[in-house]
Design an enzyme around this catalytic site. Structure first.
Site, PDB file in Angstrom:
ATOM      1  N   HIS A   1       0.840  -1.201   0.000  1.00 10.35           N
ATOM      2  CA  HIS A   1       0.000   0.000   0.000  1.00 10.35           C
ATOM      3  C   HIS A   1       0.880   1.259   0.000  1.00 10.35           C
ATOM      4  O   HIS A   1       0.665   2.188  -0.778  1.00 10.35           O
ATOM      5  CB  HIS A   1      -0.918  -0.036   1.222  1.00 10.35           C
ATOM      6  CG  HIS A   1      -1.699   1.218   1.437  1.00 10.35           C
ATOM      7  ND1 HIS A   1      -2.623   1.682   0.534  1.00 10.35           N
ATOM      8  CD2 HIS A   1      -1.683   2.129   2.456  1.00 10.35           C
ATOM      9  CE1 HIS A   1      -3.147   2.817   0.990  1.00 10.35           C
ATOM     10  NE2 HIS A   1      -2.592   3.104   2.147  1.00 10.35           N
TER      11      HIS A   1
ATOM     12  N   HIS B   1       3.157   7.242   5.156  1.00 17.69           N
ATOM     13  CA  HIS B   1       1.925   7.948   5.513  1.00 17.69           C
ATOM     14  C   HIS B   1       1.064   7.247   6.567  1.00 17.69           C
ATOM     15  O   HIS B   1       0.294   7.893   7.249  1.00 17.69           O
ATOM     16  CB  HIS B   1       1.103   8.298   4.267  1.00 17.69           C
ATOM     17  CG  HIS B   1       0.294   7.180   3.713  1.00 17.69           C
ATOM     18  ND1 HIS B   1       0.762   6.321   2.755  1.00 17.69           N
ATOM     19  CD2 HIS B   1      -0.962   6.761   3.996  1.00 17.69           C
ATOM     20  CE1 HIS B   1      -0.172   5.436   2.469  1.00 17.69           C
ATOM     21  NE2 HIS B   1      -1.230   5.672   3.208  1.00 17.69           N
TER      22      HIS B   1
ATOM     23  N   GLU C   1      -0.291   6.047  12.314  1.00 20.46           N
ATOM     24  CA  GLU C   1      -1.620   5.557  12.591  1.00 20.46           C
ATOM     25  C   GLU C   1      -1.625   4.053  12.859  1.00 20.46           C
ATOM     26  O   GLU C   1      -2.366   3.567  13.697  1.00 20.46           O
ATOM     27  CB  GLU C   1      -2.557   5.880  11.414  1.00 20.46           C
ATOM     28  CG  GLU C   1      -3.967   6.131  11.880  1.00 20.46           C
ATOM     29  CD  GLU C   1      -4.854   6.685  10.779  1.00 20.46           C
ATOM     30  OE1 GLU C   1      -4.444   6.667   9.608  1.00 20.46           O
ATOM     31  OE2 GLU C   1      -5.969   7.116  11.107  1.00 20.46           O
ATOM     32  N   ASP C   2      -0.792   3.332  12.145  1.00 23.50           N
ATOM     33  CA  ASP C   2      -0.894   1.868  12.173  1.00 23.50           C
ATOM     34  C   ASP C   2       0.286   1.129  12.801  1.00 23.50           C
ATOM     35  O   ASP C   2       0.295  -0.089  12.837  1.00 23.50           O
ATOM     36  CB  ASP C   2      -1.109   1.339  10.746  1.00 23.50           C
ATOM     37  CG  ASP C   2      -2.466   1.772  10.193  1.00 23.50           C
ATOM     38  OD1 ASP C   2      -3.365   2.011  11.012  1.00 23.50           O
ATOM     39  OD2 ASP C   2      -2.596   1.880   8.970  1.00 23.50           O
TER      40      ASP C   2
ATOM     41  N   ASP D   1      -3.303   7.788  -1.682  1.00 26.59           N
ATOM     42  CA  ASP D   1      -3.668   6.791  -0.681  1.00 26.59           C
ATOM     43  C   ASP D   1      -5.062   6.242  -1.001  1.00 26.59           C
ATOM     44  O   ASP D   1      -5.286   5.033  -1.051  1.00 26.59           O
ATOM     45  CB  ASP D   1      -3.648   7.489   0.692  1.00 26.59           C
ATOM     46  CG  ASP D   1      -4.245   6.668   1.807  1.00 26.59           C
ATOM     47  OD1 ASP D   1      -3.888   5.485   1.930  1.00 26.59           O
ATOM     48  OD2 ASP D   1      -5.073   7.226   2.567  1.00 26.59           O
TER      49      ASP D   1
ATOM     50  N   ASP E   1     -18.554  12.658 -27.474  1.00 28.82           N
ATOM     51  CA  ASP E   1     -17.185  12.408 -27.015  1.00 28.82           C
ATOM     52  C   ASP E   1     -17.048  11.085 -26.262  1.00 28.82           C
ATOM     53  O   ASP E   1     -16.157  10.918 -25.450  1.00 28.82           O
ATOM     54  CB  ASP E   1     -16.678  13.567 -26.156  1.00 28.82           C
ATOM     55  CG  ASP E   1     -17.436  13.699 -24.841  1.00 28.82           C
ATOM     56  OD1 ASP E   1     -18.573  13.187 -24.757  1.00 28.82           O
ATOM     57  OD2 ASP E   1     -16.898  14.315 -23.907  1.00 28.82           O
TER      58      ASP E   1
HETATM   59 MN    MN Z   1      -3.062   4.600   3.710  1.00 29.91          MN
END
Ligand code: MN
Length: 497
Positions: free
Chosen positions: A47, A71, A75-76, A150, A270
């Site tokens: 990821h 990133h 958080e993780d 992300d 189009d």
């Molecule tokens: Mn992420």
């Protein structure tokens, strides 16, 4: 599976030192995410790599690519923002911090299932506020772009997410992320985000549309391939060298357009368009001349977005002609630079060598940004200022932040951030102490209200100032914020003296 070697190839536009920094970020991320898996079962680092690859494709600077790799680290994993800062410095840790904070912007369940067809003014305003909040909170445009990258990978891997969660993710992508990509002029990213969300948010409509266009699409693609060769030869004879591509309209944008055209596919010219990319603006107009000399244009279909760019900065010439065999076809003509801008938007303006990602900075320092075209970005700069002044807001930003706070506008469009239950009194003091002290009355959305009126997110609040007005002790009943309460108390004391 993407690998670090692939990313390494993509970052060859950066110098050796910058590449080393990114390598360090990669190993740091890999080590700290090492036992984690994505919902799809892939190692988590996939990821991070994917987000970083998107950023590298946009050729952003080295802190952006590094921050994309890192990133999710705060958080993780066990890594704290302080540790990250120690390891990678303030710039990168600030970007990561910004990305983490943006995860907290959610649409409330109340709005989640409103179909776009049933849009109410209220809903529109709420969604618009979310988009602006998103941009305003980001502070740094790089944070926004990383968040979009992300989200792109999250959407690409959404099959791994439990079905009950998919709808919310896709809906948010459709109504918050894709419009932001659009306003930043990132057309390609917008198209991808929309097309990934479409089947999840509108499954029935998506299936119907797919069936409806299948035949027409393949016919049209064949036709365009032939026409491409014909045009190539005509341009060559006139001394114009360019590239010609067929481009198939993104499904979601086709669906939206069909709704405006009574679902009549034959009036969408189009569905597959031809895109001619030349070197100079002069060649754009010359090409238009060559096209019109050979095939009659449809009346009212010539759009010169070079002379008059779209608000997001998009430039191109569009024309629709009766092509060979009378088949109607749209042709888009642009320079390479315009093409870059149309695909990458603000990222194309913002070369990696330019430091600092603030929108103000972009507007001020980067002469390549056509200022008058980026009205929305300017507006955002004001939002950011309003939020930057409100340190309390940044520090109290928690998970339930948005359920406890509201955002209201001043008549000139500045945003004020107040607690739920705030009244015109709180608003007046939030604007200015002097205004608070001389509040004579208040209008909300152009209607007079009394001081006990509870403000709602999106309200436009106007305070009527009266010279002889002064705070009364009973205002304390209406004041929710400590700022207003303190000011009222001190002012009423002064007046007694
Ligand atoms: Mn992420």
């Amino acid at each position: 599976m993407s690998t670090f070697d692939e990313l390494k190839e993509k970052i060859s536009y950066l110098n050796q030192n910058d590449q080393k920094l990114i390598e360090k970020a990669y190993f740091f991320a890999e080590e700290n995410h090492q036992n984690q898996k994505r919902n799809t079962g892939e190692p988590y680092i996939q990821h991070s790599l994917s987000a970083a690859a998107t950023i590298a494709d946009l050729k952003l600077d080295e802190p952006s690519v590094a921050a994309a790799l890192l990133h999710d680290i705060c958080e993780d994993t066990v890594i704290t923002p302080a540790q990250l800062r120690k390891e990678f410095g303030k710039e990168i840790s600030n970007i990561v911090d910004g990305v983490t904070k943006l995860s907290k912007i959610r649409i409330t369940t109340r709005w989640l299932f409103v179909k776009e067809k049933e849009q109410l003014a209220d809903y529109d305003r709420q969604v618009e506020t979310l988009r602006k909040m998103f941009m305003a909170m980001a502070q740094d445009i790089r944070v926004v772009i990383i968040k979009l990258a992300d989200r792109l990978h999250n959407m690409q891997t959404i099959d791994g997410v439990p079905e009950t969660k998919r709808y919310r993710i896709a809906k948010e992508t459709l109504i918050i992320y894709a419009p932001i990509a659009n306003r930043l002029g990132m057309g390609e990213l917008r198209g991808q985000l929309e097309d990934l969300s479409f089947p999840i948010v509108y499954p029935k409509e998506y299936m119907e549309l797919k069936k409806q266009v299948a035949n027409r699409l393949s016919e049209k693609e064949k036709y365009i391939t032939k026409l491409k060769k014909t045009i190539m030869i005509k341009l060559y004879k006139e001394g114009v060298r360019g590239e010609i591509h067929g481009r198939t309209k993104h499904m979601y944008s086709l669906w939206r357009k069909l709704q405006r055209y009574d679902n009549d596919l034959s009036s969408i010219y189009d569905l597959v368009a031809l895109r001619i990319i030349v070197n100079t603006i002069e060649e754009c107009y010359k090409t238009l001349g060559i096209i019109h000399k050979n095939w009659k244009p449809l009346v009212g279909r010539i759009k010169d977005y070079i002379a008059m760019p779209k608000p997001n900065g998009y430039r191109s010439i569009h024309t629709t002609v009766f092509g060979p065999g009378g088949e109607i076809v749209e042709i888009q003509i642009r320079t390479k630079e315009m093409h870059q801008q149309a695909e990458f938007g603000i990222a194309a303006h913002w070369h990696y060598s330019e430091k600092k990602g603030g929108i103000d900075y972009i507007l001020r320092k980067n002469s390549r940004v056509p200022k008058e075209e980026l009205v929305w970005v300017k507006e955002l700069a004001n939002w950011q200022k309003a939020l930057a002044d409100n340190k309390e807001m940044i520090s109290t930003l928690g998970m339930d932040f948005f359920s406890k706070r509201i955002f209201v506008y001043t008549p000139t469009g500045d945003v004020k951030n107040l607690p739920v239950g705030a009244t015109p009194i709180d608003f007046a003091y939030a604007v200015h102490t002097d205004l608070g002290n001389h509040t004579g009355g208040a209008k909300v959305n152009n209607k007079m209200v009394d001081f006990s009126h509870q403000l709602q997110s999106g309200d436009i609040v106007e305070i009527i100032k009266k010279k002889n007005a002064s705070p009364k002790t009973d205002w304390l009943e209406y004041a929710k914020t400590s700022l207003a309460r303190a000011k009222i108390k001190s002012q009423t004391k002064n007046l007694k003296k």
